[in-house]
Structures are given as C-alpha cells and as structure tokens.
Design an enzyme around this catalytic site. Structure first.
Site, mmCIF file in Angstrom:
data_model
loop_
_atom_site.group_PDB
_atom_site.id
_atom_site.type_symbol
_atom_site.label_atom_id
_atom_site.label_comp_id
_atom_site.label_asym_id
_atom_site.label_seq_id
_atom_site.Cartn_x
_atom_site.Cartn_y
_atom_site.Cartn_z
ATOM 1 N N TRP A 98 0.825 -1.218 0.000
ATOM 2 C CA TRP A 98 0.000 0.000 0.000
ATOM 3 C C TRP A 98 0.849 1.253 0.000
ATOM 4 O O TRP A 98 0.520 2.230 -0.671
ATOM 5 C CB TRP A 98 -1.016 -0.017 1.153
ATOM 6 N N LYS B 273 -13.015 -1.361 6.708
ATOM 7 C CA LYS B 273 -12.429 -2.350 7.625
ATOM 8 C C LYS B 273 -12.938 -2.101 9.046
ATOM 9 O O LYS B 273 -13.672 -2.914 9.594
ATOM 10 C CB LYS B 273 -10.895 -2.312 7.572
ATOM 11 N N ASP C 96 -1.795 6.729 6.369
ATOM 12 C CA ASP C 96 -2.882 5.907 5.844
ATOM 13 C C ASP C 96 -3.225 4.893 6.936
ATOM 14 O O ASP C 96 -2.464 3.964 7.190
ATOM 15 C CB ASP C 96 -2.404 5.198 4.562
#
Ligand code: PMP
Length: 364
Positions: free
Chosen positions: A105, A199, A175
């Site tokens: 990511w 999530k 993030d």
C-alpha cells in the site's frame, strides 16, 4: 425467533461489521428516526440528516480524542483517491514529500504521489521483503519536505507501526485504512490521517480524513472541489452529496465502539486476539509460519503460511466447513491471512485457532 449464528468472517475488507450494528440497521431500514423513510432516502441537507452527521462527528471526536483544531471530513474516493488528494492539498508550494515504503500500500501511495511532486523514499523495507518497519535511525528525512507519509498498517504484508515516527516540524500523514479505531492514538502527533471505511469504520464508500486545520488553504488550483479539504471543511463535507448511508452505518459502529468500553478496551481485546493467533502460529512447531519481525507484527492482519502451498486448498475448504470464512491470503503474498478487526470477537479467533491446531495435528 432465535437468531442463526453467523460465520466468522476474516475478510481483509470489505470486512465484518458488528452484528448489533447490522441488526439495528436492518430494523431501521424502512423507517428511520420516525420519518417513514430509509435514511438512504432523505436529503443530506435536511435537518434530520444534518443532525445525524453532526452527532456522528461528535461521537468520533470523543472516541478518538480528536483535538478541536482538527477537521473531520467525510469524503469519497477511498484511500487510493487520497493517494492523489493528499499531495494536491498538502504540497502548499513545496516541491517534494517524504514517503516510507513498508509494503504494497505504501508502494502505491508513492507511485501516485510521484505525479504531483518529487518523492523522496526516506526509508524502505523492500530489501528485507517488507517483513519489518525500517528503524528510525535509517530514515533519511528532508526538512524541506511538505509532509512525511506512512502506511500505519500494511493490510497485505502484515506489518504495523506500534510507535509514532518523530518528523519534527514536518507534518506526518498516515494511511490508517486498516488500523484506525483499533486502539487509542494521539491524533496531535499527525498532520493528517486518512482511512477507507471498509475495515474498522463501516461499509465501503466513505473515506474519513482527519486533518490539522493549520495545513488547510494551500490546495493546488486544479484540485476538484469534492477533493479540496479546505472547501469540504467549510461546507460540512457537503460540497456534493456525501455517502449518506455509509456515514449512518459508521455512526452505528462508533456507538458500538463506545458500548465496548471505548478504544482503550477495544485495543486490549485486539491485543489479546492477536496474541492468541500469533501464539498458535509460533507454537505450531514450524507447521505454520509468519515471517514478520515480532515487534512489527500487525494486530489487524495476520498472514501465515502452511508448510506446503499444496495444503492451502484443503485448509480453506475445511475452514469454510467450520464457518471460518475469507482466509485466503493476498495473491502477492500467498498462503493465508486472518484479518481480525474490531468486529471479530475473541471467540472467532479461538475457533480459528482450534481449527488450525486440529488441521496441523492431522497434516503435520
Ligand atoms: N491503503 C490500505 C492500507 C488498504 O488496506 C487499502 C485497501 N485494502 C487501501 C489503501 C485502498 O483503499 P481503497 O480501496 O478504499 O481505495
């Protein structure tokens, strides 16, 4: 009628939601708040929805102890959108930004930012196969950088920061898509936090941004208004239609987190869940393997390998039969991955561990 027990869902995202949240949403589906309408069907500018969103923001501020000088934005476009939206808003005339590369990511964040500025990869875990977070002594930070970007938890690789980098006067951007709300954090250490909702917050479609208001006001002139933090902050995130249903559901999740005792209690439970699962892996006599440096192991996403990939399909079939779902690892890592976000109860991890022990005994 007694509710059917639901399977344990280890999906990395969109992930399991707390069952009481789903039940409340179901019960209010046709008539929300006495309006005779679904919350999906009311104007975002009507007084009911405006009050709902204000209350949800207040609940989040209390849960995460968000300081008053931070704006909370309810946006769209996901964390991938933020990869571009962050530099658009935060370069503020500067030419470069620092990024720390800890896995899939952050690598994507780096590639996206390179369209907007010079990216200095201040540290990278790539040489070590992204199995640890680079030590602060190895970071080559630039004091002229517009910001320092990290991925607080690599959902695919399974490394997580258990400390907050000290970036001096340069704002830290994180993030937190896959570990936000998993424990208390000191928001004041960050200039900006962003997270896709799917999530630990709610359903996909909502992207949460928490930003120090001192960083606002400098977006590139070409920034779309929907992605301009300053414009959205001045308009209650309603410069366009916000993702109203996802915001409503996030609000139910925030209430549920409060019912769980708040983030300190949730964090303790998450630590216990992860300890149980890593204990099973480490105690399996080498049958199961997790390659991450113990100090950097994710408490949210636990990748693990069986001794032979030829056993993977049998493991997954047996897990499914035992109501343990979505355990297949990401294709770039292989093996298995158990995502154990807030909504995964300790009993779910206990059931997984019991299955893993049983499988290892049969096949070991
Ligand atoms: N960053 C992290 C840490 C993620 O886990 C994900 C999604 N799995 C993303 C970014 C991409 O998020 P989205 O799909 O919401 O754009």
């Amino acid at each position: 009628m007694a509710a059917m027990p639901r399977p344990f869902n280890f999906s990395p995202g969109p992930a399991a939601l707390p069952e009481p949240v789903l039940r409340q949403a179901a019960s209010e589906m046709l008539d929300w708040n006495g309006t005779g309408l679904s919350v999906m069907e009311v104007s975002h500018r009507g007084k009911e929805f405006m009050a709902l969103q204000a209350g949800i923001e207040a609940d989040l501020r209390e849960l995460l102890a968000v300081p008053a000088n931070y704006k909370v934005l309810f946006l769209q476009g996901g964390a991938i959108g933020q990869n571009a939206i962050v530099p658009m808003n935060l370069l503020r005339g500067r030419k470069s930004a620092d990024y720390v590369d800890t896995g899939a990511w952050s690598t994507r964040s780096i590639a996206a930012a390179a369209h907007y500025c010079r990216v200095n990869v201040a540290a990278s875990g790539k040489a070590g196969g992204f199995t640890s977070i680079p030590k602060p002594s190895e970071w080559r930070l630039d004091s002229e950088a517009a910001y320092v970007h990290i991925c607080a938890n690599e959902t695919i690789g399974g490394v997580e920061y258990h400390w907050v980098p000290d970036t001096g006067a340069v704002p830290l951007v994180a993030d937190m898509s896959s570990n936000i709300l998993s424990r208390p954090i000191d928001v004041s250490r960050y200039g900006l936090i962003y997270a896709g909702a799917q999530k630990n917050i709610g359903p996909a479609g909502l992207t949460l941004v928490i930003v120090d208001e001192r960083l606002l006001g400098g977006a590139l002139p070409t920034t779309p208004s929907a992605f301009d933090y300053t414009i959205q902050a001045a308009n209650n995130s309603m410069i366009n239609t916000p993702p109203t249903y996802a915001i409503y559901l996030a609000g139910l999740v925030f209430r549920w987190l409060d019912d769980q005792g708040g983030l300190a209690a949730v964090g303790e439970r998450n630590r216990a869940k992860a300890a149980l699962l890593y204990g099973c892996i480490d105690g399996s006599g080498g049958f199961y393997r997790n390659d991450i440096a113990p100090a950097d192991r994710s408490l949210m996403n636990v990748p693990f390998h069986l001794p032979d990939p030829a056993l993977d399909a049998e493991f997954l079939d047996g897990a499914k039969a035992a109501d343990l779902l979505q355990l297949k690892g990401h294709r770039i890592v292989g093996g298995m991955r158990a995502s154990i976000y807030n909504a995964m109860p300790l009993e779910g991890v206990r059931a997984l561990v019991a299955y893993m022990v049983h499988f290892a005994t049969r096949r070991g």
